[in-house]
Design a protein around this motif. Structure first.
Motif, PDB file in Angstrom:
ATOM      1  N   ALA A  34       0.946   2.472   9.695  1.00  0.00           N
ATOM      2  CA  ALA A  34       0.952   4.104   9.285  1.00  0.00           C
ATOM      3  C   ALA A  34      -0.552   4.506  10.072  1.00  0.00           C
ATOM      4  CB  ALA A  34       0.800   3.959   7.796  1.00  0.00           C
ATOM      5  N   VAL A  35      -1.438   3.941   9.860  1.00  0.00           N
ATOM      6  CA  VAL A  35      -2.797   4.215  10.685  1.00  0.00           C
ATOM      7  C   VAL A  35      -2.635   4.421  12.198  1.00  0.00           C
ATOM      8  CG1 VAL A  35      -5.079   3.499  11.175  1.00  0.00           C
ATOM      9  CG2 VAL A  35      -4.152   3.237   8.642  1.00  0.00           C
TER      10      VAL A  35
ATOM     11  N   LEU B  41       3.480   1.511   1.086  1.00  0.00           N
ATOM     12  CA  LEU B  41       3.102   0.618   2.156  1.00  0.00           C
ATOM     13  C   LEU B  41       2.917  -0.974   1.527  1.00  0.00           C
ATOM     14  CD1 LEU B  41       0.322   2.630   3.923  1.00  0.00           C
ATOM     15  CD2 LEU B  41       2.747   2.372   4.575  1.00  0.00           C
ATOM     16  N   PRO B  42       4.086  -1.646   1.729  1.00  0.00           N
ATOM     17  CA  PRO B  42       4.433  -2.615   0.758  1.00  0.00           C
ATOM     18  C   PRO B  42       3.296  -3.961   1.322  1.00  0.00           C
ATOM     19  CG  PRO B  42       5.987  -2.453   2.244  1.00  0.00           C
ATOM     20  CD  PRO B  42       5.333  -1.335   2.517  1.00  0.00           C
ATOM     21  N   SER B  43       2.696  -3.703   2.689  1.00  0.00           N
ATOM     22  CA  SER B  43       1.887  -4.939   3.095  1.00  0.00           C
ATOM     23  C   SER B  43       0.822  -4.110   3.874  1.00  0.00           C
ATOM     24  CB  SER B  43       2.625  -5.694   4.182  1.00  0.00           C
ATOM     25  OG  SER B  43       3.234  -4.801   5.154  1.00  0.00           O
ATOM     26  N   THR B  44      -0.034  -5.116   4.303  1.00  0.00           N
ATOM     27  CA  THR B  44      -1.016  -5.043   5.187  1.00  0.00           C
ATOM     28  C   THR B  44      -0.494  -4.515   6.596  1.00  0.00           C
ATOM     29  OG1 THR B  44      -2.823  -6.301   4.020  1.00  0.00           O
ATOM     30  CG2 THR B  44      -3.314  -5.426   6.460  1.00  0.00           C
ATOM     31  N   GLU B  45       0.348  -4.998   7.070  1.00  0.00           N
ATOM     32  CA  GLU B  45       0.893  -4.682   8.312  1.00  0.00           C
ATOM     33  C   GLU B  45       1.574  -3.155   8.463  1.00  0.00           C
ATOM     34  OE1 GLU B  45       1.177  -4.695  12.178  1.00  0.00           O
ATOM     35  OE2 GLU B  45       0.195  -6.311  11.210  1.00  0.00           O
TER      36      GLU B  45
ATOM     37  N   PRO C  94      -6.420   3.453  -2.762  1.00  0.00           N
ATOM     38  CA  PRO C  94      -4.951   2.722  -2.638  1.00  0.00           C
ATOM     39  C   PRO C  94      -4.289   2.765  -1.191  1.00  0.00           C
ATOM     40  CG  PRO C  94      -5.200   4.282  -4.498  1.00  0.00           C
ATOM     41  CD  PRO C  94      -6.364   4.564  -3.536  1.00  0.00           C
ATOM     42  N   ARG C  95      -3.818   1.513  -1.037  1.00  0.00           N
ATOM     43  CA  ARG C  95      -3.319   1.175   0.620  1.00  0.00           C
ATOM     44  C   ARG C  95      -2.379   2.405   0.779  1.00  0.00           C
ATOM     45  NH1 ARG C  95      -1.277  -4.596   1.230  1.00  0.00           N
ATOM     46  NH2 ARG C  95       0.328  -3.997  -0.426  1.00  0.00           N
ATOM     47  N   ASP C  96      -1.385   2.849  -0.146  1.00  0.00           N
ATOM     48  CA  ASP C  96      -0.594   4.042   0.113  1.00  0.00           C
ATOM     49  C   ASP C  96      -1.076   5.598   0.359  1.00  0.00           C
ATOM     50  OD1 ASP C  96       1.305   2.097  -0.337  1.00  0.00           O
ATOM     51  OD2 ASP C  96       1.849   3.033  -2.375  1.00  0.00           O
ATOM     52  N   SER C  97      -2.353   5.555  -0.020  1.00  0.00           N
ATOM     53  CA  SER C  97      -3.202   6.795   0.155  1.00  0.00           C
ATOM     54  C   SER C  97      -3.924   6.752   1.506  1.00  0.00           C
ATOM     55  CB  SER C  97      -4.268   6.975  -0.973  1.00  0.00           C
ATOM     56  OG  SER C  97      -3.520   7.166  -2.112  1.00  0.00           O
ATOM     57  N   VAL C  98      -4.150   5.543   2.044  1.00  0.00           N
ATOM     58  CA  VAL C  98      -4.818   5.652   3.558  1.00  0.00           C
ATOM     59  C   VAL C  98      -4.371   6.673   4.472  1.00  0.00           C
ATOM     60  CG1 VAL C  98      -5.568   4.100   5.641  1.00  0.00           C
ATOM     61  CG2 VAL C  98      -5.744   3.429   3.156  1.00  0.00           C
TER      62      VAL C  98
END
Length: 152
Positions: free
Chosen positions: A15-16, A6-10, A93-97
């Motif tokens: 994904a969420v 997930l390269p960005s907050t957006e 990590p953002r990728d694990s959310v």
């Protein structure tokens, strides 16, 4: 199964949103954009909007409806704070959310501990060998946390 990057907050918010749709959850998002709005940008100068490199940081606060009560704060630094019924887990990590949320809503997350010990632990296993554990004070043992209690 490899986690998507997930390269960005957006990208994390998207994904969420997919996880919320899969579990039929209401979702609200508050976006904070710019160094003057994000919570961790203390190194930026007064009244600055962009970082020193010219980038525009983006932070998002996500609230998911249903049980348990879950919020996700996605930071521009590639990590997140996820709060499950009052129990905050930092540095996810953002990728694990998305995997973290699927574990919580999919019934894999649980609470372990005993009544007369220091407290309980919220345990959130993710695919592979990644597991998050956070102390749950007895005072905030919610109905959802109590239902997911496993004795040691």
């Amino acid at each position: 199964m490899a986690r998507p990057h997930l390269p960005s907050t957006e990208a994390a918010v998207t994904a969420v949103r997919e996880v919320a749709r899969a579990y039929n959850l209401e979702m609200t998002v508050t976006d904070d954009i710019g160094t003057d709005q994000t919570s961790r940008r203390t190194s930026a100068g007064a009244f600055a909007v962009v970082d020193a490199d010219g980038s525009l940081p983006h932070e998002a606060f996500i609230e998911l409806g249903g049980a348990p009560a879950v919020t996700v704060q996605v930071f521009p630094e590639d990590d997140a704070r996820i709060t499950v019924d009052g129990v905050a887990i930092d540095d996810v990590p953002r990728d694990s959310v998305p995997a973290f949320l699927r574990s919580v809503y999919g019934g894999l997350a649980y609470v372990k501990g005993r009544l007369f010990t220091r407290g309980y632990w919220l345990v959130v296993p993710l695919p592979g060998d990644e597991t998050y554990k956070e102390l749950v004070p007895r005072a905030i043992l919610s109905p959802w946390l109590s239902r997911n209690l496993r004795s040691r």
